[in-house]
Each structure stands twice: as structure tokens, then as C-alpha cells.
Enzyme design. Structure first.
Site, PDB file in Angstrom:
ATOM      1  N   ASN A  39       0.843  -1.201   0.000  1.00 31.33           N
ATOM      2  CA  ASN A  39       0.000   0.000   0.000  1.00 31.33           C
ATOM      3  C   ASN A  39       0.878   1.251   0.000  1.00 31.33           C
ATOM      4  O   ASN A  39       1.959   1.282   0.612  1.00 31.33           O
ATOM      5  CB  ASN A  39      -1.018  -0.010   1.151  1.00 31.33           C
ATOM      6  N   CYS A  50      -4.005   0.567  -2.552  1.00 34.01           N
ATOM      7  CA  CYS A  50      -3.877  -0.679  -1.792  1.00 34.01           C
ATOM      8  C   CYS A  50      -2.749  -1.551  -2.344  1.00 34.01           C
ATOM      9  O   CYS A  50      -2.354  -1.428  -3.517  1.00 34.01           O
ATOM     10  CB  CYS A  50      -5.175  -1.469  -1.867  1.00 34.01           C
ATOM     11  N   GLU A  52      -2.881  -4.674  -3.125  1.00 39.06           N
ATOM     12  CA  GLU A  52      -3.340  -5.517  -4.233  1.00 39.06           C
ATOM     13  C   GLU A  52      -3.262  -4.757  -5.559  1.00 39.06           C
ATOM     14  O   GLU A  52      -2.896  -5.318  -6.598  1.00 39.06           O
ATOM     15  CB  GLU A  52      -4.790  -5.971  -3.992  1.00 39.06           C
ATOM     16  N   CYS A  86     -10.659  -3.668  -4.332  1.00 40.55           N
ATOM     17  CA  CYS A  86      -9.608  -4.618  -4.729  1.00 40.55           C
ATOM     18  C   CYS A  86     -10.194  -5.952  -5.163  1.00 40.55           C
ATOM     19  O   CYS A  86      -9.643  -6.630  -6.037  1.00 40.55           O
ATOM     20  CB  CYS A  86      -8.606  -4.801  -3.601  1.00 40.55           C
TER      21      CYS A  86
END
Ligand code: THU
Length: 130
Positions: A39, A50, A52, A86
């Protein structure tokens, strides 16, 4: 390096001075290559991204568009599940059966599939004919 090791290592680089909540994510892509992300927060809070999203961006930048396994790790009292946005981002590149392993630095793990995390996803069926 395992997916867990990659997620754990990249988590160290997270830029999270506002939440103090570092997250690492690692993706195994179709070729077998692992891509990772952390992140990256911003003083303008909504501009943060984020872990991801970072891993997905690295995968796509390298020319891959299929993800086969995901590992997300944080220092939390319970396994951290990807946020709603996400989940949608992961579903763009991963099938319903793709395992998402949610881990904590103290060794807890929970596994759910992408389909379980995002049932009824908005997908290409909904924009047929455009
Ligand atoms: N965060 C992630 O990077 N991934 C998740 O799955 C959950 C939340 C980040 C966003 C923000 O920088 C911090 O964790 C606190 O919400």
C-alpha cells in the site's frame, strides 16, 4: 521465493504513515512469475492505493493478464481481506476459483476463492454488445 515470502518482503516497503497499517500482496501470474505490491498512502488520503492494486499494476506492466493465486498479509488481529474495490480489481484478471490467501504476520491464514469474496461480480456479461 514463495508467494507468502514475496508478500511478507514487499510489505516492509509499504508507505503507510497515516494508517500505520502496512499491507503486502503477491500474485502468482499465469507464467508462474510472482508480482508484488504494497500500500502507498498519500497525504491526500483518497489518493492512496492498496497493496493488491500495486501487485496487479506490476503484473500488467510486465505483460501478464492472468492471475492464479493471491496472498495478502498484514499485522492484524485476524486475516485481512481485500477491500471491495480490490476484489473487483482482482476479479478483472482472476477466475472465480482463484485462491486468495489472507495472512497475518503472526501466522494466521484464511483461504477464500475470488468467487466467494465477490459473489455476483459485475463482469463482461453485463456489458455485452458494446
Ligand atoms: N489496505 C490494503 O492495502 N489492502 C487491503 O486489502 C486492505 C487495506 C490498505 C489501505 C490503507 O493504506 C491501509 O491498508 C488502511 O486501510
Amino acid at each position: 521465493m514463495s508467494l507468502k515470502q514475496a508478500a511478507t518482503a514487499v510489505r516492509e516497503n509499504a508507505h503507510a504513515p497515516y494508517s500505520n497499517f502496512k499491507v503486502g500482496a503477491a500474485i502468482r501470474a499465469g507464467s508462474g512469475t510472482i508480482y508484488s505490491g504494497c500500500n502507498v498512502e498519500n497525504v491526500a488520503y483518497p489518493e492512496g492505493t492498496c497493496a493488491e492494486a500495486g501487485a496487479i499494476a506490476a503484473m500488467v506492466a510486465a505483460g501478464e493478464t492472468e492471475l492464479d493465486e493471491v496472498y495478502v498479509i498484514a499485522d492484524a488481529p485476524m486475516p485481512v481481506s481485500p477491500c471491495g474495490g480490490c476484489r473487483q480489481k482482482l476479479a478483472e484478471f482472476g477466475a472465480d476459483h482463484v485462491p486468495v490467501i489472507m495472512g497475518t504476520v503472526d501466522g494466521q491464514e484464511q483461504v477464500m476463492t475470488l468467487g466467494e469474496l465477490l459473489p455476483g461480480a459485475f463482469n463482461t456479461d453485463h456489458i455485452q454488445g458494446r
